[in-house]
Design a protein around this motif. Structure first.
Motif, PDB file in Angstrom:
ATOM      1  N   HIS A  91       0.836  -1.203   0.000  1.00  0.00           N
ATOM      2  CA  HIS A  91       0.000   0.000   0.000  1.00  0.00           C
ATOM      3  C   HIS A  91       0.870   1.252   0.000  1.00  0.00           C
ATOM      4  O   HIS A  91       1.839   1.328   0.753  1.00  0.00           O
ATOM      5  N   TRP A  92       0.487   2.222  -0.798  1.00  0.00           N
ATOM      6  CA  TRP A  92       0.998   3.591  -0.688  1.00  0.00           C
ATOM      7  C   TRP A  92      -0.016   4.308   0.187  1.00  0.00           C
ATOM      8  O   TRP A  92      -1.216   4.327  -0.121  1.00  0.00           O
ATOM      9  N   LEU A  93       0.441   4.873   1.292  1.00  0.00           N
ATOM     10  CA  LEU A  93      -0.444   5.444   2.301  1.00  0.00           C
ATOM     11  C   LEU A  93      -0.069   6.883   2.634  1.00  0.00           C
ATOM     12  O   LEU A  93       1.064   7.304   2.424  1.00  0.00           O
ATOM     13  N   VAL A  94      -1.011   7.585   3.219  1.00  0.00           N
ATOM     14  CA  VAL A  94      -0.727   8.834   3.918  1.00  0.00           C
ATOM     15  C   VAL A  94      -1.255   8.628   5.328  1.00  0.00           C
ATOM     16  O   VAL A  94      -2.455   8.377   5.531  1.00  0.00           O
ATOM     17  N   LEU A  95      -0.347   8.669   6.300  1.00  0.00           N
ATOM     18  CA  LEU A  95      -0.702   8.483   7.704  1.00  0.00           C
ATOM     19  C   LEU A  95      -0.944   9.851   8.327  1.00  0.00           C
ATOM     20  O   LEU A  95      -0.065  10.711   8.321  1.00  0.00           O
ATOM     21  N   SER A 100       1.119  17.430  19.119  1.00  0.00           N
ATOM     22  CA  SER A 100       0.711  18.812  19.352  1.00  0.00           C
ATOM     23  C   SER A 100       0.151  19.432  18.078  1.00  0.00           C
ATOM     24  O   SER A 100      -0.713  20.278  18.119  1.00  0.00           O
ATOM     25  N   GLU A 101       0.636  18.981  16.937  1.00  0.00           N
ATOM     26  CA  GLU A 101       0.123  19.453  15.650  1.00  0.00           C
ATOM     27  C   GLU A 101      -0.201  18.252  14.773  1.00  0.00           C
ATOM     28  O   GLU A 101       0.326  17.171  14.970  1.00  0.00           O
ATOM     29  N   ARG A 102      -1.095  18.466  13.843  1.00  0.00           N
ATOM     30  CA  ARG A 102      -1.477  17.392  12.925  1.00  0.00           C
ATOM     31  C   ARG A 102      -0.446  17.297  11.808  1.00  0.00           C
ATOM     32  O   ARG A 102      -0.042  18.303  11.247  1.00  0.00           O
ATOM     33  N   VAL A 103      -0.020  16.064  11.483  1.00  0.00           N
ATOM     34  CA  VAL A 103       1.021  15.832  10.489  1.00  0.00           C
ATOM     35  C   VAL A 103       0.573  14.715   9.555  1.00  0.00           C
ATOM     36  O   VAL A 103       0.066  13.690  10.008  1.00  0.00           O
ATOM     37  N   SER A 104       0.777  14.910   8.261  1.00  0.00           N
ATOM     38  CA  SER A 104       0.535  13.856   7.278  1.00  0.00           C
ATOM     39  C   SER A 104       1.879  13.338   6.796  1.00  0.00           C
ATOM     40  O   SER A 104       2.743  14.114   6.410  1.00  0.00           O
ATOM     41  N   THR A 105       2.038  12.024   6.832  1.00  0.00           N
ATOM     42  CA  THR A 105       3.295  11.393   6.451  1.00  0.00           C
ATOM     43  C   THR A 105       3.026  10.367   5.361  1.00  0.00           C
ATOM     44  O   THR A 105       2.202   9.465   5.548  1.00  0.00           O
ATOM     45  N   ARG A 106       3.719  10.505   4.241  1.00  0.00           N
ATOM     46  CA  ARG A 106       3.614   9.499   3.184  1.00  0.00           C
ATOM     47  C   ARG A 106       4.384   8.264   3.616  1.00  0.00           C
ATOM     48  O   ARG A 106       5.477   8.361   4.166  1.00  0.00           O
ATOM     49  N   ALA A 107       3.785   7.102   3.335  1.00  0.00           N
ATOM     50  CA  ALA A 107       4.400   5.845   3.758  1.00  0.00           C
ATOM     51  C   ALA A 107       4.069   4.744   2.757  1.00  0.00           C
ATOM     52  O   ALA A 107       3.095   4.831   2.014  1.00  0.00           O
ATOM     53  N   VAL A 108       4.916   3.721   2.781  1.00  0.00           N
ATOM     54  CA  VAL A 108       4.673   2.504   2.009  1.00  0.00           C
ATOM     55  C   VAL A 108       4.661   1.351   2.996  1.00  0.00           C
ATOM     56  O   VAL A 108       5.565   1.226   3.826  1.00  0.00           O
ATOM     57  N   GLN A 109       3.620   0.538   2.914  1.00  0.00           N
ATOM     58  CA  GLN A 109       3.530  -0.647   3.765  1.00  0.00           C
ATOM     59  C   GLN A 109       3.495  -1.883   2.874  1.00  0.00           C
ATOM     60  O   GLN A 109       2.687  -1.983   1.972  1.00  0.00           O
ATOM     61  N   TRP A 110       4.387  -2.826   3.170  1.00  0.00           N
ATOM     62  CA  TRP A 110       4.430  -4.102   2.461  1.00  0.00           C
ATOM     63  C   TRP A 110       4.119  -5.177   3.486  1.00  0.00           C
ATOM     64  O   TRP A 110       4.840  -5.342   4.471  1.00  0.00           O
TER      65      TRP A 110
END
Length: 138
Positions: A91-95, A100-110
């Motif tokens: 999966h290509w994801l955005v977590l 304290s602040e909202r953060v979006s992190t791009r991730a790859v899960q295998w």
């Protein structure tokens, strides 16, 4: 019906393991909804392995403890793309996380699935923001 079955009885049905993508999608749903029992039910009881830039875990119990400890910051998972190759699901994801602040992190899960349970997860992302949270202080 087999000739030796009693009238009115059905032979028992053996359920086939779920398709790997279905298992991993259920895992992501459970993770996003903080349903730890559902997560536990989808992780293989033996031979499980998890790797990420901030953790390497070699067994199911330690992974479930890790998820309980870190999962509270997860606010959502956007699934951008999925690729399936047999037992492997990528999966290509955005977590979406928040301390304290909202953060979006791009991730790859295998993930790898065997007999209806996840046996391996590799989660890759830029760990810069997260290393500070998990590294011990001097």
């Amino acid at each position: 019906m087999p000739h030796d079955a009693a009238p009115g009885t059905e032979p028992s049905v053996i359920q086939a393991p779920q398709a790997p993508q279905v298992v991993v999608e259920r895992y992501l749903d459970a993770l996003a909804s903080h349903d730890h029992d559902a997560v536990a039910g989808l992780i293989a009881t033996g031979g499980f392995r998890y790797e990420s830039p901030i953790a390497n875990i070699a067994d199911r119990a330690a992974f479930l403890e890790y998820i309980m400890m870190t999962g509270g910051i997860l606010r959502g998972i956007e699934r951008r793309r999925v690729f399936v190759d047999g037992a492997d699901v990528c999966h290509w994801l955005v977590l979406d996380t928040q301390l304290s602040e909202r953060v979006s992190t791009r991730a790859v899960q295998w993930a790898t699935v065997a007999d209806g349970a996840i046996t391996r997860i590799e989660l890759w992302f830029d760990p810069y923001r997260w290393r500070l949270l998990f590294e011990p202080e001097d």
